[in-house]
Design an enzyme around this catalytic site. Structure first.
Site, PDB file in Angstrom:
ATOM      1  N   HIS A 179       0.834  -1.198   0.000  1.00  0.00           N
ATOM      2  CA  HIS A 179       0.000   0.000   0.000  1.00  0.00           C
ATOM      3  C   HIS A 179       0.872   1.253   0.000  1.00  0.00           C
ATOM      4  O   HIS A 179       0.446   2.311   0.436  1.00  0.00           O
ATOM      5  CB  HIS A 179      -1.010  -0.006   1.151  1.00  0.00           C
ATOM      6  CG  HIS A 179      -0.464  -0.523   2.445  1.00  0.00           C
ATOM      7  ND1 HIS A 179      -0.610  -1.831   2.842  1.00  0.00           N
ATOM      8  CD2 HIS A 179       0.247   0.083   3.416  1.00  0.00           C
ATOM      9  CE1 HIS A 179      -0.016  -2.009   4.008  1.00  0.00           C
ATOM     10  NE2 HIS A 179       0.515  -0.868   4.379  1.00  0.00           N
TER      11      HIS A 179
ATOM     12  N   HIS B 137       6.989   6.770   5.895  1.00  0.00           N
ATOM     13  CA  HIS B 137       6.292   6.270   4.702  1.00  0.00           C
ATOM     14  C   HIS B 137       5.396   7.369   4.163  1.00  0.00           C
ATOM     15  O   HIS B 137       5.286   8.441   4.768  1.00  0.00           O
ATOM     16  CB  HIS B 137       5.475   5.024   5.070  1.00  0.00           C
ATOM     17  CG  HIS B 137       4.393   5.318   6.048  1.00  0.00           C
ATOM     18  ND1 HIS B 137       4.576   5.218   7.414  1.00  0.00           N
ATOM     19  CD2 HIS B 137       3.124   5.773   5.886  1.00  0.00           C
ATOM     20  CE1 HIS B 137       3.469   5.581   8.027  1.00  0.00           C
ATOM     21  NE2 HIS B 137       2.561   5.926   7.116  1.00  0.00           N
TER      22      HIS B 137
ATOM     23  N   HIS C 252       1.647   8.473   1.863  1.00  0.00           N
ATOM     24  CA  HIS C 252       0.327   8.149   1.309  1.00  0.00           C
ATOM     25  C   HIS C 252       0.082   9.105   0.140  1.00  0.00           C
ATOM     26  O   HIS C 252       0.355  10.289   0.249  1.00  0.00           O
ATOM     27  CB  HIS C 252      -0.767   8.352   2.364  1.00  0.00           C
ATOM     28  CG  HIS C 252      -0.570   7.539   3.601  1.00  0.00           C
ATOM     29  ND1 HIS C 252      -1.162   6.307   3.802  1.00  0.00           N
ATOM     30  CD2 HIS C 252       0.181   7.765   4.704  1.00  0.00           C
ATOM     31  CE1 HIS C 252      -0.802   5.826   4.980  1.00  0.00           C
ATOM     32  NE2 HIS C 252       0.021   6.692   5.550  1.00  0.00           N
TER      33      HIS C 252
ATOM     34  N   GLU D 138      -4.100  11.903   3.784  1.00  0.00           N
ATOM     35  CA  GLU D 138      -5.072  11.250   4.650  1.00  0.00           C
ATOM     36  C   GLU D 138      -5.819  12.296   5.467  1.00  0.00           C
ATOM     37  O   GLU D 138      -7.040  12.323   5.499  1.00  0.00           O
ATOM     38  CB  GLU D 138      -4.351  10.266   5.565  1.00  0.00           C
ATOM     39  CG  GLU D 138      -3.700   9.133   4.783  1.00  0.00           C
ATOM     40  CD  GLU D 138      -3.554   7.908   5.632  1.00  0.00           C
ATOM     41  OE1 GLU D 138      -2.911   8.001   6.684  1.00  0.00           O
ATOM     42  OE2 GLU D 138      -4.102   6.866   5.243  1.00  0.00           O
TER      43      GLU D 138
ATOM     44  N   HIS E 115       4.536  10.461   6.574  1.00  0.00           N
ATOM     45  CA  HIS E 115       4.409  10.158   8.002  1.00  0.00           C
ATOM     46  C   HIS E 115       5.743   9.705   8.575  1.00  0.00           C
ATOM     47  O   HIS E 115       6.307   8.722   8.103  1.00  0.00           O
ATOM     48  CB  HIS E 115       3.365   9.053   8.230  1.00  0.00           C
ATOM     49  CG  HIS E 115       1.965   9.532   7.994  1.00  0.00           C
ATOM     50  ND1 HIS E 115       0.928   8.674   7.711  1.00  0.00           N
ATOM     51  CD2 HIS E 115       1.445  10.782   8.021  1.00  0.00           C
ATOM     52  CE1 HIS E 115      -0.188   9.399   7.577  1.00  0.00           C
ATOM     53  NE2 HIS E 115       0.103  10.672   7.747  1.00  0.00           N
TER      54      HIS E 115
ATOM     55  N   THR F 243      -3.639   5.001  10.904  1.00  0.00           N
ATOM     56  CA  THR F 243      -4.648   5.241   9.867  1.00  0.00           C
ATOM     57  C   THR F 243      -4.965   3.998   9.052  1.00  0.00           C
ATOM     58  O   THR F 243      -5.804   4.047   8.163  1.00  0.00           O
ATOM     59  CB  THR F 243      -4.189   6.353   8.904  1.00  0.00           C
ATOM     60  OG1 THR F 243      -2.993   5.906   8.239  1.00  0.00           O
ATOM     61  CG2 THR F 243      -3.941   7.659   9.631  1.00  0.00           C
ATOM     62  N   THR F 244      -4.248   2.910   9.318  1.00  0.00           N
ATOM     63  CA  THR F 244      -4.505   1.652   8.607  1.00  0.00           C
ATOM     64  C   THR F 244      -4.643   0.534   9.642  1.00  0.00           C
ATOM     65  O   THR F 244      -4.199   0.694  10.781  1.00  0.00           O
ATOM     66  CB  THR F 244      -3.348   1.306   7.645  1.00  0.00           C
ATOM     67  OG1 THR F 244      -2.133   1.230   8.384  1.00  0.00           O
ATOM     68  CG2 THR F 244      -3.221   2.356   6.546  1.00  0.00           C
TER      69      THR F 244
HETATM   70  S1  B30 Z   1       0.224   5.667  10.158  1.00  0.00           S
HETATM   71  O1  B30 Z   1       1.371   6.521  10.301  1.00  0.00           O
HETATM   72  O2  B30 Z   1      -0.882   5.970  11.024  1.00  0.00           O
HETATM   73  N1  B30 Z   1      -0.290   5.723   8.669  1.00  0.00           N
HETATM   74  C1  B30 Z   1       1.463   1.473  11.174  1.00  0.00           C
HETATM   75  C2  B30 Z   1       2.310   2.530  11.469  1.00  0.00           C
HETATM   76  C3  B30 Z   1       1.932   3.828  11.139  1.00  0.00           C
HETATM   77  C4  B30 Z   1       0.716   4.055  10.514  1.00  0.00           C
HETATM   78  C5  B30 Z   1      -0.107   3.006  10.187  1.00  0.00           C
HETATM   79  C6  B30 Z   1       0.267   1.694  10.527  1.00  0.00           C
HETATM   80  C7  B30 Z   1       1.852   0.086  11.573  1.00  0.00           C
HETATM   81  O3  B30 Z   1       2.844  -0.110  12.250  1.00  0.00           O
HETATM   82  N2  B30 Z   1       1.067  -0.926  11.162  1.00  0.00           N
HETATM   83  C8  B30 Z   1       1.221  -2.311  11.537  1.00  0.00           C
HETATM   84  C9  B30 Z   1       2.290  -2.970  10.791  1.00  0.00           C
HETATM   85  N3  B30 Z   1       2.073  -3.016   9.344  1.00  0.00           N
HETATM   86  C10 B30 Z   1       3.369  -2.960   8.723  1.00  0.00           C
HETATM   87  C11 B30 Z   1       3.681  -1.627   8.179  1.00  0.00           C
HETATM   88  O4  B30 Z   1       4.168  -0.741   8.890  1.00  0.00           O
HETATM   89  O5  B30 Z   1       3.477  -1.416   6.887  1.00  0.00           O
HETATM   90  C12 B30 Z   1       1.386  -4.191   8.898  1.00  0.00           C
HETATM   91  C13 B30 Z   1       0.268  -3.891   7.946  1.00  0.00           C
HETATM   92  O6  B30 Z   1       0.011  -2.695   7.470  1.00  0.00           O
HETATM   93  O7  B30 Z   1      -0.497  -4.786   7.582  1.00  0.00           O
HETATM   94 CU1  B30 Z   1       1.469  -1.656   6.426  1.00  0.00          CU
HETATM   95 ZN    ZN Z   2       0.791   6.717   7.375  1.00  0.00          ZN
END
Ligand code: B30
Ligand code: ZN
Length: 229
Positions: free
Chosen positions: A66, A95, A97, A107, A120, A202-203
């Site tokens: 993603h 990362h 978006h 977002e 982010h 956010t995910t």
């Molecule tokens: S965010 O900054 O709110 N967009 C994670 C970290 C930061 C944000 C969103 C998610 C996170 O650590 N998610 C769990 C781990 N992820 C791995 C990853 O970081 O890449 C697993 C996943 O989602 O299925 Cu994507």
């Molecule tokens: Zn993010």
């Protein structure tokens, strides 16, 4: 819901809460930032938000399926002050978006308006917790800095160091090393005003563990730098 979460009608945000109960919670991100309701907080000005970021070589960039993500564990890059109380937060990864066109992609939105993209910088509370995974289980576990992308004529040199590697990681799960040295400080806008609120990832799994800090001023990137697919 389809086996994996995504952004289509069958596996997108409207149905995430079926598999990730926290997505149905009361402090979910992202949000629309309504500038007429946002208020200034003199307490935040007393202890300024400060970042001590280190330049990093040999960073690894990964296609997550993603988007892209750059891992920066043990970076020594720290964030403290402002809404973070007495705790110190360490950079873990950053990362981005973005959307199908440069008219959308961020977002968070500001008074209903989306920016072309949103970077982010994800940090975790090393004062209270032992690991990123542990921190993500607590309401003050993570601090994420959000930086909006605006499209303009001038390309962003630091973002280009990342964009130039993306042709090597076209498919989910692929990764490569970034040949250049990256200084995360250079991602930040020159104006340091920000909005802050308590929110979530956010995910999925959408944990309600994030102190959000969203810079008011966007950084400028070119159309080509934000519409890679
Ligand atoms: S965010 O900054 O709110 N967009 C994670 C970290 C930061 C944000 C969103 C998610 C996170 O650590 N998610 C769990 C781990 N992820 C791995 C990853 O970081 O890449 C697993 C996943 O989602 O299925 Cu994507
Ligand atoms: Zn993010």
């Amino acid at each position: 819901m389809a086996a994996e979460w995504g952004y289509s009608p069958t596996n997108g945000p409207d149905v995430w809460a079926r598999l990730f109960p926290q997505a149905g919670g009361a402090r979910q991100s992202p949000v629309d930032i309504c500038t007429s309701i946002a208020s200034s907080d003199s307490n935040l000005e007393m202890k300024k938000l400060t970042f001590a970021y280190e330049s990093q070589s040999d960073l690894r960039i990964l296609n997550t399926g993603h988007g892209w993500k750059v891992e920066a564990p043990q970076s020594g890059s720290r964030l403290e002050g402002g809404p973070l109380g007495e705790d110190i937060y360490q950079l873990e990864q950053f990362h981005c978006h973005w959307g199908e066109t440069s008219a959308e992609g961020s977002e968070h939105t500001v008074d209903g308006r989306a920016y072309a993209g949103e970077l982010h910088l994800v940090h975790w509370n090393t004062t209270k917790y032992q690991s990123f995974a542990e921190a993500a289980q607590h309401p003050d576990g993570l601090a994420v800095l959000g930086v909006f992308f605006d499209v303009g004529n001038e390309s962003n040199d630091e973002i280009e160091k990342i964009v130039s590697t993306l042709s090597e990681i076209k498919f989910k799960g692929q990764f490569t090393d970034i040949p250049d040295v990256i200084d995360p400080t250079t991602f930040l806008p020159s104006g340091l005003g920000y909005w802050t609120y308590l929110g979530s990832l956010t995910t999925p799994p959408c944990n309600e563990c994030v102190i959000w800090i969203v810079y008011k001023e966007p950084i400028t990137v070119t159309e080509e730098q934000v519409t890679y697919h």
